[in-house]
Motif scaffolding. Sequence first.
Motif, PDB file in Angstrom:
ATOM      1  N   UNK A 114       0.808  -1.336  -0.055  1.00 19.12           N
ATOM      2  CA  UNK A 114       0.013  -0.010  -0.130  1.00 19.12           C
ATOM      3  C   UNK A 114       0.843   1.256  -0.242  1.00 19.12           C
ATOM      4  N   UNK A 115       2.122   1.129   0.197  1.00 25.42           N
ATOM      5  CA  UNK A 115       2.915   2.334   0.326  1.00 25.42           C
ATOM      6  C   UNK A 115       3.101   3.020  -1.000  1.00 25.42           C
ATOM      7  N   UNK A 116       2.822   4.247  -1.235  1.00 29.18           N
ATOM      8  CA  UNK A 116       2.977   4.868  -2.437  1.00 29.18           C
ATOM      9  C   UNK A 116       4.656   4.687  -3.079  1.00 29.18           C
ATOM     10  N   UNK A 117       4.393   4.564  -4.367  1.00 28.23           N
ATOM     11  CA  UNK A 117       5.662   4.579  -5.328  1.00 28.23           C
ATOM     12  C   UNK A 117       6.585   5.874  -5.168  1.00 28.23           C
ATOM     13  N   UNK A 118       7.726   5.731  -5.574  1.00 27.80           N
ATOM     14  CA  UNK A 118       8.641   7.138  -5.556  1.00 27.80           C
ATOM     15  C   UNK A 118       8.138   7.885  -6.737  1.00 27.80           C
ATOM     16  N   UNK A 119       7.971   9.248  -6.339  1.00 20.75           N
ATOM     17  CA  UNK A 119       7.392  10.144  -7.363  1.00 20.75           C
ATOM     18  C   UNK A 119       8.184  10.265  -8.458  1.00 20.75           C
ATOM     19  N   UNK A 120       7.655  10.590  -9.659  1.00 20.79           N
ATOM     20  CA  UNK A 120       8.594  10.847 -10.810  1.00 20.79           C
ATOM     21  C   UNK A 120       9.181  12.175 -10.736  1.00 20.79           C
ATOM     22  N   UNK A 121      10.389  12.178 -11.349  1.00 22.40           N
ATOM     23  CA  UNK A 121      11.061  13.253 -11.201  1.00 22.40           C
ATOM     24  C   UNK A 121      12.202  13.016 -10.115  1.00 22.40           C
ATOM     25  N   UNK A 122      12.154  11.939  -9.214  1.00 18.17           N
ATOM     26  CA  UNK A 122      13.130  11.860  -8.204  1.00 18.17           C
ATOM     27  C   UNK A 122      14.257  10.804  -8.884  1.00 18.17           C
ATOM     28  N   UNK A 123      15.596  11.125  -8.375  1.00 19.75           N
ATOM     29  CA  UNK A 123      16.557   9.961  -8.846  1.00 19.75           C
ATOM     30  C   UNK A 123      16.912   9.433  -7.629  1.00 19.75           C
ATOM     31  N   UNK A 124      16.552   8.012  -7.771  1.00 26.30           N
ATOM     32  CA  UNK A 124      16.843   7.079  -6.700  1.00 26.30           C
ATOM     33  C   UNK A 124      17.815   6.128  -6.783  1.00 26.30           C
ATOM     34  N   UNK A 125      18.674   6.206  -5.806  1.00 30.92           N
ATOM     35  CA  UNK A 125      19.749   4.904  -5.936  1.00 30.92           C
ATOM     36  C   UNK A 125      19.672   4.120  -4.718  1.00 30.92           C
ATOM     37  N   UNK A 126      19.471   2.766  -4.889  1.00 31.79           N
ATOM     38  CA  UNK A 126      19.247   1.999  -3.876  1.00 31.79           C
ATOM     39  C   UNK A 126      20.483   1.382  -3.716  1.00 31.79           C
ATOM     40  N   UNK A 127      20.712   1.036  -2.540  1.00 32.47           N
ATOM     41  CA  UNK A 127      22.107   0.491  -2.039  1.00 32.47           C
ATOM     42  C   UNK A 127      21.740  -0.708  -1.406  1.00 32.47           C
ATOM     43  N   UNK A 128      22.358  -1.990  -1.559  1.00 33.88           N
ATOM     44  CA  UNK A 128      22.030  -3.430  -0.649  1.00 33.88           C
ATOM     45  C   UNK A 128      23.487  -3.846  -0.316  1.00 33.88           C
ATOM     46  N   UNK A 129      23.418  -4.347   0.885  1.00 32.10           N
ATOM     47  CA  UNK A 129      24.595  -5.158   1.047  1.00 32.10           C
ATOM     48  C   UNK A 129      24.564  -6.626   1.069  1.00 32.10           C
ATOM     49  N   UNK A 130      25.535  -7.261   0.430  1.00 31.98           N
ATOM     50  CA  UNK A 130      25.545  -8.789   0.032  1.00 31.98           C
ATOM     51  C   UNK A 130      26.249  -9.544   0.987  1.00 31.98           C
ATOM     52  N   UNK A 131      25.886 -10.411   1.834  1.00 26.25           N
ATOM     53  CA  UNK A 131      26.653 -11.418   2.559  1.00 26.25           C
ATOM     54  C   UNK A 131      26.498 -12.695   2.358  1.00 26.25           C
ATOM     55  N   UNK A 132      27.390 -13.688   1.985  1.00 29.55           N
ATOM     56  CA  UNK A 132      27.130 -14.776   1.563  1.00 29.55           C
ATOM     57  C   UNK A 132      27.108 -15.765   2.963  1.00 29.55           C
ATOM     58  N   UNK A 133      26.218 -16.499   3.215  1.00 30.37           N
ATOM     59  CA  UNK A 133      26.240 -17.546   4.320  1.00 30.37           C
ATOM     60  C   UNK A 133      26.405 -18.573   4.033  1.00 30.37           C
TER      61      UNK A 133
END
Lengths: 144, 585
Positions: free
Chosen positions: B238-257
């Motif tokens: 239900x959370x709204x999406x990012x608005x158009x016009x915004x530049x969004x960088x998503x950062x993820x950390x990756x650990x291998x278990x």
Amino acid sequence: MAFVRGSANKRLVVGLVVLIGVAAVAGVLWFTVWRTTPDGAEPTATPTMSEADATAIERALADQDPERVATVLSPEAAAAYREEPAPVVPTGATVTIDRSTFTVTDERNAVVAASVDDGGAVSDVVLLLTLEDDEWRVLTSVTA
Amino acid sequence: MTRRLLAMLAALVVGCSLAVATGSSAAAAPSCDTQGMGTRAPVLLVHGFRSASSTWARDLYPRHEPLPGTVFTWIAEPFDYSAQATEWIQNTKSTAATKLAERISCLAAASRSNGGPGKVALVGHSMGGLVIRCALAPACSHRPDLTGVVGQVVTIGTPSRGSFLRPHSAVDAVAVAFGRLVEAVCALIGAGSRLPSRVQGVLTLAAWVDRPLCDVVSELATSSAGRAFTVGSSELDDLPAWPSGAYVRTIAVSIRFVYQILFWSPSPFEIGDAVVGVASALYRTPSEPAGDSKQISCGELRLTRLGAASVPTALPNCHHVSETRDGRIQNAVSEVIGPWARRTPPSADPCSDDESFTVVADWADPGLNDDGYFERYELLGCSDGYVVGRGLPVADAGVDYIVFQERSGGWTRPQLYGLATSCGAIDLPDEVESLLSCEPESTGDYTRYTNPRFGFSCEVPSGFVAGDEPANGDGLQFTSPSHDGYMICSGVNNVWQSAEEAHAEAIASAQADGNSVEYEDLSGSVSTVSGFDEDANIYYRRTVWGEGSTNTLYWLYQRSAQAVYGPLVEHTASTFSPGPVGESR
């Protein structure tokens, strides 16, 4: 002199009354508060590991049949294990659990020392256990 | 005397009344303190679930020293909603998004009136990224639309699709087992001193789980926000999406278990940052605006293993709770925020130059992560709206990137979304497309092949015939007309932790195949290995390593044809463009 003796008696009587009072309060507390758990329920026995539990885990872990191994793993561990099933010890190895080291870490988890003897070398390990339906199951192991 | 006393008393009463009245009005007025900001670009740091503004390491945030030759730089301000940090954002009890929206408006207005950029950049850790998303949507924040006052947005470990520590049947079994293991280790931490000496060694497990992480795990199960992080929850949907016009960088950390039970150990499993999986942290809906993703590898989490060295590998310093204290992550944030905040003076309009221009900001390619690659550009075209250029090759990397920048007020603002490896590689605005010549590139006797999956490109000698396209699209083989040699341009998602490791693997692999290694060199991230194979043919392998992928140019040809192939190898190696190796594809 009479005045002094009378004072001593009074002190004795007061002391006895205080002692009786303290004992009575302690007794009431014991039966109403201290003896029960914080939520008011009767205290439950600390989970233990029976010899039968230990033997079942020892035999299953040493078994070369992954299906037998899975029976003593926690549901989460078993689900992961079934994705790449394989024996957890070399053929012919034995697993021995030292029940004297069994320690409950919270209401659902415990640890216990064990050793794996493959005929040539003995490796000491610690098993992390989780309680499922009143039975201890293996979650993982770590070298001691 | 009496009159004077009465007068003093009256003055005192009036004074007190005024003080009370002043105090009341000050409390009622919206607070918009922007002291110290000046013209610097404001950056709001939004903490995450069960956290507080103190989570942002002071030595990493903010960095606000101006760079030589630039105006504007950034000043970071932690936004605190710790009193509601376990409350789901859209619950009536939570005012986090509303207050954040108000703070964004305040800072943007102040920046504009100070002569700064008039926009605010936002960095959200964990749930902070979701708070930002809500704040930018009027329907969610109940505040006016903020379009136009938001600059760059960066999210770090944001559970856009939930946390795998919230059990769900669709989640991978090993992930669920890992979550259960974390709970068990948290119990161990509490029992530490009660453990018998023979099992004390198990406490080494606790080295990779700290109390803050245990607190997070505990509250995930009991709080409204924690419940919302269940994979597939309606709250997240239900959370709204990012608005158009915004530049969004998503950062993820990756650990291998690496999971284990005695001698059994399955293939390493991706556990994200130990709370939020990579896919969840990088998740974007197809309709979402421009942006990019960055995945930071934090190595392998391996419990002690029988028969191996009994040294537990500690969970790297970038697990979920400590991400705001990790320098690599801060660098990934700075790659986006820094260029946005740093501006050169208006005289730097490249369209006034005739052949090349200096990049307006020293922003780095998010993939290659090397400031030096993008210092100068060949000018391809100008319009009223855009300037378009091609990155000039630097050293051996052979970078050949198209960049475009929005022109505004006589000078340019760099747009990270305007990054492409070639025509057609990404969607460009029509106006930019029209400034480009998007015909297949050709340089005389060569034709350039660009791989759509990995973005690398190589020049293929004329007459060479392309082989069949593999199903996974990882590259192509080109065979010479005389069939005495071929070249392969290919890419692979990274399995090596460093260029050194990739280089060592290239040598070991060659030797394992019975090849000799006559030459080997590692320059930065570029590995070169060559020699003879078992049939005395000459092989040549040039590999460019990146955090996300490793792309390779490979040649094999008959030794007797060295005079023919030598120049071809030299040319194709020098013009090999590795593409955005910073990202997995």
